[in-house]
Design a protein around this motif. Structure first.
Motif, PDB file in Angstrom:
ATOM      1  N   ILE A 109       0.863  -1.180   0.000  1.00  0.00           N
ATOM      2  CA  ILE A 109       0.000   0.000   0.000  1.00  0.00           C
ATOM      3  C   ILE A 109       0.898   1.228   0.000  1.00  0.00           C
ATOM      4  O   ILE A 109       1.866   1.305   0.759  1.00  0.00           O
ATOM      5  CB  ILE A 109      -0.922   0.007   1.241  1.00  0.00           C
ATOM      6  CG1 ILE A 109      -1.872  -1.186   1.200  1.00  0.00           C
ATOM      7  CG2 ILE A 109      -1.705   1.308   1.329  1.00  0.00           C
ATOM      8  CD1 ILE A 109      -2.744  -1.328   2.428  1.00  0.00           C
ATOM      9  N   CYS A 110       0.568   2.187  -0.848  1.00  0.00           N
ATOM     10  CA  CYS A 110       1.348   3.423  -0.894  1.00  0.00           C
ATOM     11  C   CYS A 110       1.063   4.224   0.378  1.00  0.00           C
ATOM     12  O   CYS A 110      -0.094   4.524   0.675  1.00  0.00           O
ATOM     13  CB  CYS A 110       0.975   4.245  -2.127  1.00  0.00           C
ATOM     14  SG  CYS A 110       1.802   5.850  -2.190  1.00  0.00           S
ATOM     15  N   PRO A 111       2.114   4.575   1.143  1.00  0.00           N
ATOM     16  CA  PRO A 111       1.881   5.326   2.370  1.00  0.00           C
ATOM     17  C   PRO A 111       1.445   6.771   2.125  1.00  0.00           C
ATOM     18  O   PRO A 111       0.943   7.427   3.027  1.00  0.00           O
ATOM     19  CB  PRO A 111       3.239   5.290   3.078  1.00  0.00           C
ATOM     20  CG  PRO A 111       4.228   5.045   1.999  1.00  0.00           C
ATOM     21  CD  PRO A 111       3.521   4.257   0.937  1.00  0.00           C
ATOM     22  N   HIS A 112       1.585   7.246   0.897  1.00  0.00           N
ATOM     23  CA  HIS A 112       1.256   8.636   0.589  1.00  0.00           C
ATOM     24  C   HIS A 112      -0.192   8.803   0.135  1.00  0.00           C
ATOM     25  O   HIS A 112      -0.884   9.691   0.601  1.00  0.00           O
ATOM     26  CB  HIS A 112       2.199   9.186  -0.483  1.00  0.00           C
ATOM     27  CG  HIS A 112       3.640   8.993  -0.145  1.00  0.00           C
ATOM     28  ND1 HIS A 112       4.287   9.724   0.829  1.00  0.00           N
ATOM     29  CD2 HIS A 112       4.560   8.128  -0.630  1.00  0.00           C
ATOM     30  CE1 HIS A 112       5.544   9.333   0.919  1.00  0.00           C
ATOM     31  NE2 HIS A 112       5.738   8.360   0.036  1.00  0.00           N
ATOM     32  N   CYS A 113      -0.667   7.945  -0.788  1.00  0.00           N
ATOM     33  CA  CYS A 113      -2.012   8.130  -1.340  1.00  0.00           C
ATOM     34  C   CYS A 113      -2.960   6.980  -1.031  1.00  0.00           C
ATOM     35  O   CYS A 113      -4.164   7.092  -1.238  1.00  0.00           O
ATOM     36  CB  CYS A 113      -1.944   8.344  -2.852  1.00  0.00           C
ATOM     37  SG  CYS A 113      -1.451   6.882  -3.789  1.00  0.00           S
ATOM     38  N   GLY A 114      -2.448   5.850  -0.567  1.00  0.00           N
ATOM     39  CA  GLY A 114      -3.310   4.723  -0.217  1.00  0.00           C
ATOM     40  C   GLY A 114      -3.580   3.752  -1.348  1.00  0.00           C
ATOM     41  O   GLY A 114      -4.401   2.841  -1.205  1.00  0.00           O
ATOM     42  N   ALA A 115      -2.909   3.908  -2.500  1.00  0.00           N
ATOM     43  CA  ALA A 115      -3.081   2.955  -3.600  1.00  0.00           C
ATOM     44  C   ALA A 115      -2.639   1.572  -3.138  1.00  0.00           C
ATOM     45  O   ALA A 115      -1.724   1.447  -2.322  1.00  0.00           O
ATOM     46  CB  ALA A 115      -2.275   3.391  -4.815  1.00  0.00           C
ATOM     47  N   GLU A 116      -3.295   0.543  -3.642  1.00  0.00           N
ATOM     48  CA  GLU A 116      -3.036  -0.814  -3.172  1.00  0.00           C
ATOM     49  C   GLU A 116      -2.561  -1.707  -4.305  1.00  0.00           C
ATOM     50  O   GLU A 116      -3.100  -1.677  -5.403  1.00  0.00           O
ATOM     51  CB  GLU A 116      -4.338  -1.383  -2.589  1.00  0.00           C
ATOM     52  CG  GLU A 116      -4.214  -2.759  -2.034  1.00  0.00           C
ATOM     53  CD  GLU A 116      -5.543  -3.276  -1.493  1.00  0.00           C
ATOM     54  OE1 GLU A 116      -5.562  -4.441  -1.079  1.00  0.00           O
ATOM     55  OE2 GLU A 116      -6.532  -2.540  -1.498  1.00  0.00           O
TER      56      GLU A 116
END
Length: 98
Positions: A25-32
């Motif tokens: 999971i991207c810690p910046h935008c939440g993309a998974e």
């Protein structure tokens, strides 16, 4: 500060910020990062296979028994198409924030 090795980092495809290569999971935008098809993709291709086969069989006048067989085969084909089409990992769009 120690800089990370270039092969262990990558860019998020949505926010374009640097993230670990193993991040789920991207810690910046939440993309998974997802592997395989989503439930919606599996159900959609299964439904198309289950309906397309019998409709074709009934249109050519093959009868209900062959239409039922075509539904079963079409459902299996649809399921396998979803899983072969989305066999690798991919990034899914982050959920919209309220």
């Amino acid at each position: 500060m120690i800089e990370p090795i270039a092969g262990t980092v990558e860019q998020c495809p949505f926010c374009h910020k640097t993230i670990r290569g193993t991040a789920e999971i991207c810690p910046h935008c939440g993309a998974e990062r997802r592997f395989g098809p989503t439930l919606r993709e599996s159900l959609l291709t299964f439904a198309v296979g289950v309906t397309a086969g019998p409709v074709f069989m009934l249109l050519i006048g093959a009868g209900l028994q062959l239409a039922a067989l075509a539904a079963a085969i079409g459902g299996l084909i649809g399921f396998f198409i979803a899983h072969s089409r989305h066999a690798g990992d991919r990034w899914m769009k982050p959920p919209d924030k309220p």
